[in-house]
Design an enzyme around this catalytic site. Structure first.
Site, short mmCIF file in Angstrom:
data_model
loop_
_atom_site.label_atom_id
_atom_site.label_comp_id
_atom_site.label_asym_id
_atom_site.label_seq_id
_atom_site.Cartn_x
_atom_site.Cartn_y
_atom_site.Cartn_z
CB ILE A 189 12.06 27.85 43.77
CG1 ILE A 189 11.43 26.99 44.88
CG2 ILE A 189 11.42 27.54 42.42
CD1 ILE A 189 9.95 27.24 45.10
CG PHE A 237 9.12 29.61 49.77
CD1 PHE A 237 8.85 28.36 49.26
CD2 PHE A 237 8.41 30.05 50.90
CE1 PHE A 237 7.90 27.54 49.85
CE2 PHE A 237 7.46 29.24 51.49
CZ PHE A 237 7.20 27.98 50.97
N PRO A 238 13.77 31.22 49.15
CG PRO A 238 15.88 30.91 50.05
CD PRO A 238 14.51 30.35 50.07
CG HIS A 239 11.48 33.02 44.73
ND1 HIS A 239 11.00 33.36 45.96
CD2 HIS A 239 11.02 33.97 43.88
CE1 HIS A 239 10.27 34.46 45.87
NE2 HIS A 239 10.27 34.85 44.61
N GLY A 240 14.17 32.83 42.32
CA GLY A 240 14.37 33.81 41.26
C GLY A 240 14.82 33.15 39.98
#
Lengths: 154, 116
Positions: free
Chosen positions: A106, A68-71
């Site tokens: 996300i 889930f790469p996210h930021g």
């Protein structure tokens, strides 16, 4: 967040069924390229930089082949969710050391004070915790099938 | 290929500072960890922050720091032609390609503007 609310933030332009990447950095680069191509996110370098920094905080790859790469970034106007599937898998520095096959990227703007993106992340994590859902995600042929699957899984 | 401009560097700086602030927030950290994401690399982020700051001119950093102290967010996006810090409309000339990459301040609140 309900599954219906989650899928309202997903769209067919952010579905990548045949994702390929040789390494983690290559994967981040290609995921960023895909989100810039399929959404109103324009500043590729800012998003890639943010995602790379986020990975330094701790890998966003969980066990069972899901990441889930996210930021948050000022370069992002609204909650944006991209799905990418790698049949071959990518070494994304997961906790169990196994290749990552399913990616949910996300992105959210900084003014997402309600932590809406963490709610989305939590909802997807809850859904893909089920073995049958992950297996089915490896097989879905298109965006609509994926949405049907996520709704039925909830 | 040219590197990032000063406006992009300032956005990256603010994004990174916010990421560190969230990682240090006990509630936010607990939430991330409960989802299975380890929060172990804050020191790495601090180093990245220093490296990023070294690419920005000292005068610009000083302006940025003053605005951070005074307004919270030093740099804000322009949405539908308005500064999202004070919701004042920005002159159309600001969006000219001549100004692309330049650091432009809102005429009303003084915050730095970014066109996402």
């Amino acid at each position: 967040m309900t599954t219906d609310e989650l899928v309202e933030n997903m769209n067919a332009d952010l579905f990548v069924g045949d994702f390929k990447a040789a390494s983690k950095s290559d994967a981040l680069d290609s995921l960023t390229e895909a989100v810039v191509t399929g959404s109103d996110v324009n500043d590729r370098e800012l998003v890639l930089g943010m995602l790379t920094n986020r990975e330094q905080l701790g890998s966003t790859a969980l066990e069972q082949g899901v990441a889930f790469p996210h930021g948050r970034s000022l370069a992002v106007k609204q909650l944006t969710i991209l799905f990418a599937r790698s049949k071959d898998g990518v070494d994304f520095e997961s906790e169990d050391g196994k290749p990552t096959h399913l990616f949910f990227l996300i992105l959210a703007p900084p003014q997402d004070t309600g932590n809406y993106y963490l709610q989305a992340l939590g909802k997807i994590a809850e859904l893909v915790r089920k073995d049958n859902v992950r297996q089915a995600l490896m097989e879905v042929e298109d965006f609509d099938s994926m949405i049907t699957l996520l709704k039925e899984a909830s | 290929m040219s590197g990032p401009n000063q406006a992009q560097l300032l956005v990256a700086l603010q994004d990174l500072e916010e990421m560190i602030r969230e990682a240090e927030d006990p509630g936010q950290r607990a939430r991330l960890e409960s989802l299975g994401f380890p929060v172990t690399g804050i020191e790495e982020l601090r180093k990245a922050l220093q490296a990023l700051e070294s690419k920005i001119s000292p005068a610009m950093t000083t302006r940025y720091r003053r605005l951070r102290t005074r307004t919270g967010r030093a740099i804000v996006p322009v949405v539908n032609g308005a500064c999202t810090g004070c919701f004042n409309n920005t002159p159309a000339v600001f969006t000219s390609s001549v100004n692309r990459g330049k650091v432009i301040n809102c005429e009303n609140c003084g915050r730095m503007l970014y066109w996402p």
